[in-house]
Enzyme design. Structure first.
Site, PDB file in Angstrom:
ATOM      1  N   GLY A  10       7.637  -2.647   0.908  1.00 37.97           N
ATOM      2  CA  GLY A  10       7.411  -3.575   2.181  1.00 37.97           C
ATOM      3  C   GLY A  10       5.872  -3.628   2.396  1.00 37.97           C
ATOM      4  N   SER A  13       3.243  -0.415   2.426  1.00 41.82           N
ATOM      5  CA  SER A  13       4.208   0.844   1.847  1.00 41.82           C
ATOM      6  C   SER A  13       3.308   1.592   0.839  1.00 41.82           C
ATOM      7  CB  SER A  13       5.545   0.431   1.311  1.00 41.82           C
ATOM      8  OG  SER A  13       5.184  -0.714   0.111  1.00 41.82           O
ATOM      9  N   GLY A  14       2.265   1.109   0.562  1.00 40.14           N
ATOM     10  CA  GLY A  14       1.396   1.898  -0.390  1.00 40.14           C
ATOM     11  C   GLY A  14       1.495   1.401  -1.713  1.00 40.14           C
ATOM     12  N   LYS A  15       2.346   0.083  -2.069  1.00 44.96           N
ATOM     13  CA  LYS A  15       2.682  -0.446  -3.556  1.00 44.96           C
ATOM     14  C   LYS A  15       1.343  -0.727  -4.099  1.00 44.96           C
ATOM     15  CE  LYS A  15       3.711  -4.776  -1.624  1.00 44.96           C
ATOM     16  NZ  LYS A  15       3.051  -4.465  -0.156  1.00 44.96           N
ATOM     17  N   ALA A  36      -4.585 -13.587  -4.732  1.00 46.60           N
ATOM     18  CA  ALA A  36      -4.850 -13.903  -3.075  1.00 46.60           C
ATOM     19  C   ALA A  36      -6.042 -15.000  -2.990  1.00 46.60           C
ATOM     20  CB  ALA A  36      -5.212 -12.736  -2.174  1.00 46.60           C
ATOM     21  N   HIS A  50      -9.183  -4.301  -0.176  1.00 47.41           N
ATOM     22  CA  HIS A  50      -8.636  -4.155  -1.427  1.00 47.41           C
ATOM     23  C   HIS A  50      -9.646  -3.946  -2.229  1.00 47.41           C
ATOM     24  CE1 HIS A  50      -4.090  -4.503  -1.963  1.00 47.41           C
ATOM     25  NE2 HIS A  50      -4.127  -4.753  -0.516  1.00 47.41           N
ATOM     26  N   ARG A  54     -10.741  -0.286  -4.791  1.00 49.80           N
ATOM     27  CA  ARG A  54     -10.547  -0.490  -6.295  1.00 49.80           C
ATOM     28  C   ARG A  54     -11.773   0.043  -6.884  1.00 49.80           C
ATOM     29  NH1 ARG A  54      -8.285  -5.459  -5.307  1.00 49.80           N
ATOM     30  NH2 ARG A  54      -9.835  -6.468  -6.150  1.00 49.80           N
TER      31      ARG A  54
END
Lengths: 168, 168, 168
Positions: A10, A13-15, A36, A50, A54
Site C-alpha cells: 500500500g 508501506s515501505g515498498k 514519476a 525519494h 536514495r
C-alpha cells in the site's frame, strides 16, 4: 534470464525502501528507472524526497512511458529498479496508449533480460469500491498488471509496515 | 464435515482464479454458486468475463440471497465454489434482509456439509475511512462476515498479485 | 527492554481482538490505553462495543494525546495495550500538535519500558489514492508511523479475517 523481483504494498508501506535495499544488495551503483513525472508541486516534493533518500549510489533515468526500451538499453550495466509500475500504468492511460499492448511488451522484454530487474507496484484494490468508473477501471487494470508481472517474477514480496512478507 | 476454504483479497487480486483452480483440484465438474446479479451493464460485463474464463468444467447456479439452501441442495454432488460473499452481503443489505441472521444460518449450514465448499470474499477495509456512513457500515459488516467464516474455515488464503498466501 | 508488539490490519480485520488475546496471555488484569474519544454518537457506539467485548479483566485508561506519559506511568504494573496508534495520530493532527516530535518521543519511551507493550494500528494505504489532500497526508503520516514503530518492535502481525499473519 536475470532475476525478476516484484515488491508490492500500500501507500507508505515501505515498498520503495525495501526495493532499494534489495537492489543495492545485487550491485552498486544501481540504476533507478523513475516512472514519476513532476506534474504538480505535491508530486515534485515526493520525487525530491525519494531522491534525497536514495543518495549517490544510484544512476537515475526518468522513463514515464517506454519501460521496455529503458530495460533493453540498460541491460548488463547494473541492477535496475523500476519505481513504480502503477504510475507507469497511470501515465499510459493518461496518454491514451494501449496499456495492454505495452504490458505485453514489458513482459516479453523482462524475459529477455540478462541482468536483474526489481519492480515496485501498488496495492490499490483493498478499500471500498470507488464511486467513480475511472477509479474502478484503473483499479482493475492495476490488478491485471500486478498479476501478470507476479506470474513471471522469480520472487514477489508484500510490504507491510516497512517489512517484506514473501509471497513467492 | 466437508472441507471449508476461504479465499480473500482485494479487487483484481486474483482471488477468483485461485479459488477456481483449488475447486477443480477437488473434483470436476464443479458447481459455481454465483451471488452476482447482472443489475447494470458494468456488472453484466464482469459476469460474462468470469464465465468465459471458467469454461465448460463448471455447472453455474445463480443465488444472490439464499446461500444456505443452495449449499444444502448441492451437497454431495460436486465441489462448490461460492463467488463471492461480499456481494451476497451487499444483496442482503440492499434487500433489507437480516444479514446477521443469514450469516448465522450460512455458518450453521457450512458445519453440516459433507462435501467441500470454497468461498471467495473481499478485503474492503484497508483504504482510508470512507466519507459516507453506508460505506462504513458495509465495511464493518464485511469484516464481521469475514472473521466469522474464517473462524470456522479449515483453510484461509489471502490473494496478493494472483498468488495465494496461507493465513490459516 | 519489555517486549514490544505491533498488530496492524484493515478496518474490522480482527486486529483488536487478536491484540487483546495476546495481551491477556502476558498477564491479567491488563491495562487498556484507549486513544479514542467519544466525539460523536458513532464513535461512542464503537467504544462501547469494544468495552463490552473486553470485559472485567481490563483496567482502562483514556489517553488521546500523551501516550508517552501514559506508558511511563503504567510501566511495571501490568501488560499494556494501546488501541490504536492511527487514532492517536489523528488526534495529534487534529489538535495541531507536532506529530513527528510526538512519534519520536513515543519511540524513545518504548525503548525504556521494562514491561510489555502491545499496539494496534491500521492499514489505510491499500485503496485507491484519495481525492483530497488531507486524506493523502494522513495516509502518508500513518504509513511513516507504522514503519517507525515496526522497525523497533520485536514482533509485527498483520490481521486478516480475524487471524494473525506473522510479519516479523
Amino acid at each position: 534470464m536475470g532475476k525478476t523481483i516484484l515488491i508490492t504494498g500500500g501507500a507508505r508501506s515501505g515498498k520503495s525502501g525495501i526495493a532499494e535495499t534489495m537492489t543495492l544488495s545485487l550491485g552498486r551503483p544501481a540504476i533507478y528507472i523513475a516512472t514519476a513525472t513532476a506534474g504538480d508541486a505535491e508530486m515534485a516534493a515526493r520525487i525530491a524526497a525519494h531522491q534525497a533518500r536514495r543518495g549517490a549510489e544510484w544512476i537515475t533515468r526518468a522513463e514515464p512511458l517506454d519501460l521496455a526500451t529503458a530495460l533493453k538499453e540498460t541491460d548488463g550495466q547494473a541492477p535496475r529498479l523500476v519505481d513504480c509500475l502503477t504510475l507507469w500504468l497511470s501515465n499510459l492511460m493518461f496518454s491514451e496508449r494501449d496499456w495492454r499492448g505495452e504490458l505485453h511488451r514489458l513482459i516479453d522484454t523482462l524475459h529477455l533480460q540478462s541482468g536483474p530487474v526489481l519492480m515496485v507496484t501498488n496495492e490499490v484494490g483493498s478499500g471500498i469500491v470507488p464511486d467513480n468508473r475511472l477509479a474502478r477501471d484503473f483499479r482493475d487494470a492495476a490488478g491485471t498488471l500486478n498479476q501478470q508481472v507476479a506470474a513471471m517474477a522469480d520472487e514477489v514480496y508484500l510490504a507491510v509496515c516497512g517489512l517484506p512478507m514473501k509471497v513467492k
